[in-house]
Design a protein around this motif. Structure first.
Motif, mmCIF file in Angstrom:
data_model
loop_
_atom_site.group_PDB
_atom_site.id
_atom_site.type_symbol
_atom_site.label_atom_id
_atom_site.label_comp_id
_atom_site.label_asym_id
_atom_site.label_seq_id
_atom_site.Cartn_x
_atom_site.Cartn_y
_atom_site.Cartn_z
ATOM 1 N N UNK A 92 14.340 -11.376 -94.301
ATOM 2 C CA UNK A 92 14.169 -11.026 -95.698
ATOM 3 C C UNK A 92 15.211 -9.991 -96.076
ATOM 4 N N UNK A 93 14.742 -8.858 -96.594
ATOM 5 C CA UNK A 93 15.642 -7.786 -96.980
ATOM 6 C C UNK A 93 15.642 -6.636 -95.979
ATOM 7 N N UNK A 94 14.749 -6.672 -94.994
ATOM 8 C CA UNK A 94 14.557 -5.541 -94.102
ATOM 9 C C UNK A 94 14.904 -5.898 -92.662
ATOM 10 N N UNK A 192 17.018 -11.282 -106.497
ATOM 11 C CA UNK A 192 15.884 -10.391 -106.704
ATOM 12 C C UNK A 192 14.739 -11.080 -107.408
ATOM 13 N N UNK A 193 13.959 -10.259 -108.107
ATOM 14 C CA UNK A 193 12.839 -10.807 -108.851
ATOM 15 C C UNK A 193 11.526 -10.774 -108.118
ATOM 16 N N UNK A 194 11.468 -10.130 -106.957
ATOM 17 C CA UNK A 194 10.203 -10.049 -106.230
ATOM 18 C C UNK A 194 9.997 -8.632 -105.712
ATOM 19 N N UNK A 199 11.999 -3.225 -103.546
ATOM 20 C CA UNK A 199 12.010 -2.139 -102.567
ATOM 21 C C UNK A 199 13.388 -1.989 -101.926
ATOM 22 N N UNK A 200 14.018 -3.121 -101.658
ATOM 23 C CA UNK A 200 15.344 -3.112 -101.043
ATOM 24 C C UNK A 200 16.359 -2.439 -101.963
ATOM 25 N N UNK A 201 16.370 -2.827 -103.238
ATOM 26 C CA UNK A 201 17.309 -2.239 -104.192
ATOM 27 C C UNK A 201 17.047 -0.745 -104.388
ATOM 28 N N UNK A 202 15.771 -0.371 -104.396
ATOM 29 C CA UNK A 202 15.437 1.055 -104.525
ATOM 30 C C UNK A 202 15.974 1.840 -103.337
ATOM 31 N N UNK A 203 15.918 1.238 -102.152
ATOM 32 C CA UNK A 203 16.442 1.889 -100.953
ATOM 33 C C UNK A 203 17.959 2.056 -101.039
ATOM 34 N N UNK A 204 18.657 1.006 -101.469
ATOM 35 C CA UNK A 204 20.111 1.098 -101.619
ATOM 36 C C UNK A 204 20.481 2.163 -102.646
ATOM 37 N N UNK A 225 26.754 -1.641 -107.001
ATOM 38 C CA UNK A 225 25.974 -1.066 -105.905
ATOM 39 C C UNK A 225 26.696 -1.297 -104.578
ATOM 40 N N UNK A 226 26.338 -0.512 -103.584
ATOM 41 C CA UNK A 226 26.858 -0.659 -102.234
ATOM 42 C C UNK A 226 25.690 -0.830 -101.275
ATOM 43 N N UNK A 227 25.795 -1.795 -100.372
ATOM 44 C CA UNK A 227 24.728 -1.937 -99.382
ATOM 45 C C UNK A 227 25.077 -1.159 -98.123
#
Length: 306
Positions: A92-94, A192-194, A199-204, A225-227
């Motif tokens: 997923x994102x994590x 996105x959209x879920x 949570x992932x975008x907030x972390x970045x 943004x930067x990952x």
């Protein structure tokens, strides 16, 4: 993942948590006495600052904590750009991991070794090396796993100091995104959209650099943004603000900030996104040979979680 609409090069993150480059903080083969180029290195989060896991072809693992080792590995991978751009793996994102390999045999061993990857979960391989897709297809076929493959061009800028001086439109100013803007980011990101992506975008947003252009009321109109691998995860201009040069300014500022920190500027762009390709080439970015492949394993399992 890069944005499919306004994706472009982003800077590598500056020093954070004691690690200069989360994916490629250099070192040797697990001892300070080894001088061989490693078969493969793998970094995963969370890890203690300044550590890097080394996995040999046989599947054993060591933890690199010696500063000299980490600096040496960073030097090795910097010299091997662009092939050393990360090959991350995520569920997923994590639970993100990254690996760089010189030969496909080591990459195949990573996927084949029991316990290295969860083939019953969704994970993504990002590969610039030729043959990565073939290896994943071969193993997926034997395991009965579906794949979803998306292809991108990779761009790098040789010297951001030569980029045209950014001249923001008088209607905008450089600012910062706020935690309250996460819903806007999540809504405008094609991946996105879920709840997980939010949570992932907030972390970045909270941990890594970004560039934002704001209107007179302080609302964002364009951003980059930067990952955690230093690539552009979500670069976007709101539709009603396009064709005003906002993304050109955002990309230039991001690239020059990265250069000031000593990091290369690179990113992935969708094959169909000709406007972004033209913009990057106008700014002096160079398209690398070959294709960068995002290989999602078990796409049917990539569903929103609690």
């Amino acid at each position: 993942m890069p944005s499919a609409q306004q994706d472009g090069p982003c800077p590598l993150p500056p020093k954070a948590g004691g690690t200069r480059w989360p994916v490629t903080a250099g070192g040797g083969l697990g001892t300070c006495h080894c001088h061989h180029l490693p078969h493969g290195f793998q970094a995963s989060t969370p890890q203690p600052p300044g550590t890097l896991r080394h996995r040999t072809v046989a599947g054993t693992m060591q933890i690199l904590t010696c500063p000299a080792q980490l600096q040496r590995l960073e030097g090795i991978l910097r010299k091997n750009l662009p092939l050393a751009l990360p090959v991350p793996v995520n569920d997923g994102y994590w639970n993100t991991q990254a690996a760089f390999y010189r030969d496909l045999g080591a990459y195949r061993a990573l996927l084949e070794t029991p316990g290295c990857q969860r083939w019953d979960a969704a994970f993504t391989i990002i590969g610039l090396q030729d043959g990565v897709t073939t290896v994943s297809k071969d193993l997926a076929r034997t395991k009965g796993v579906e794949l979803d493959i998306v292809e991108y061009y990779t761009y790098m800028h040789p010297d951001p100091s030569t980029m045209p001086k950014p001249r923001p439109d008088p209607s905008v100013r450089l600012g910062s995104l706020l935690p309250s803007h996460v819903d806007l980011l999540n809504k405008t990101w094609p991946y996105g959209g879920n709840a997980r992506s939010r949570r992932y975008l907030a972390e970045l947003l909270g941990r890594f650099p970004h560039v934002c252009l704001q209107d007179s009321t302080g609302e964002p109109v364009s951003w980059v943004l930067t990952d955690h691998f230093g690539t552009g995860t979500h670069s976007f201009t709101l539709p009603k603000h396009r064709r005003r040069g906002h993304m050109q300014v955002a990309l230039t500022v991001a690239a020059q900030r990265a250069q000031a920190q000593g990091f290369p500027t690179f990113g992935h762009t969708a094959l169909w996104n000709q406007p972004m390709q033209q913009l990057q080439e106008q700014l002096g970015h160079q398209r690398l040979p070959g294709i960068c492949c995002y290989i999602l394993h078990n796409p049917s399992l990539d569903k929103d979680g609690p």
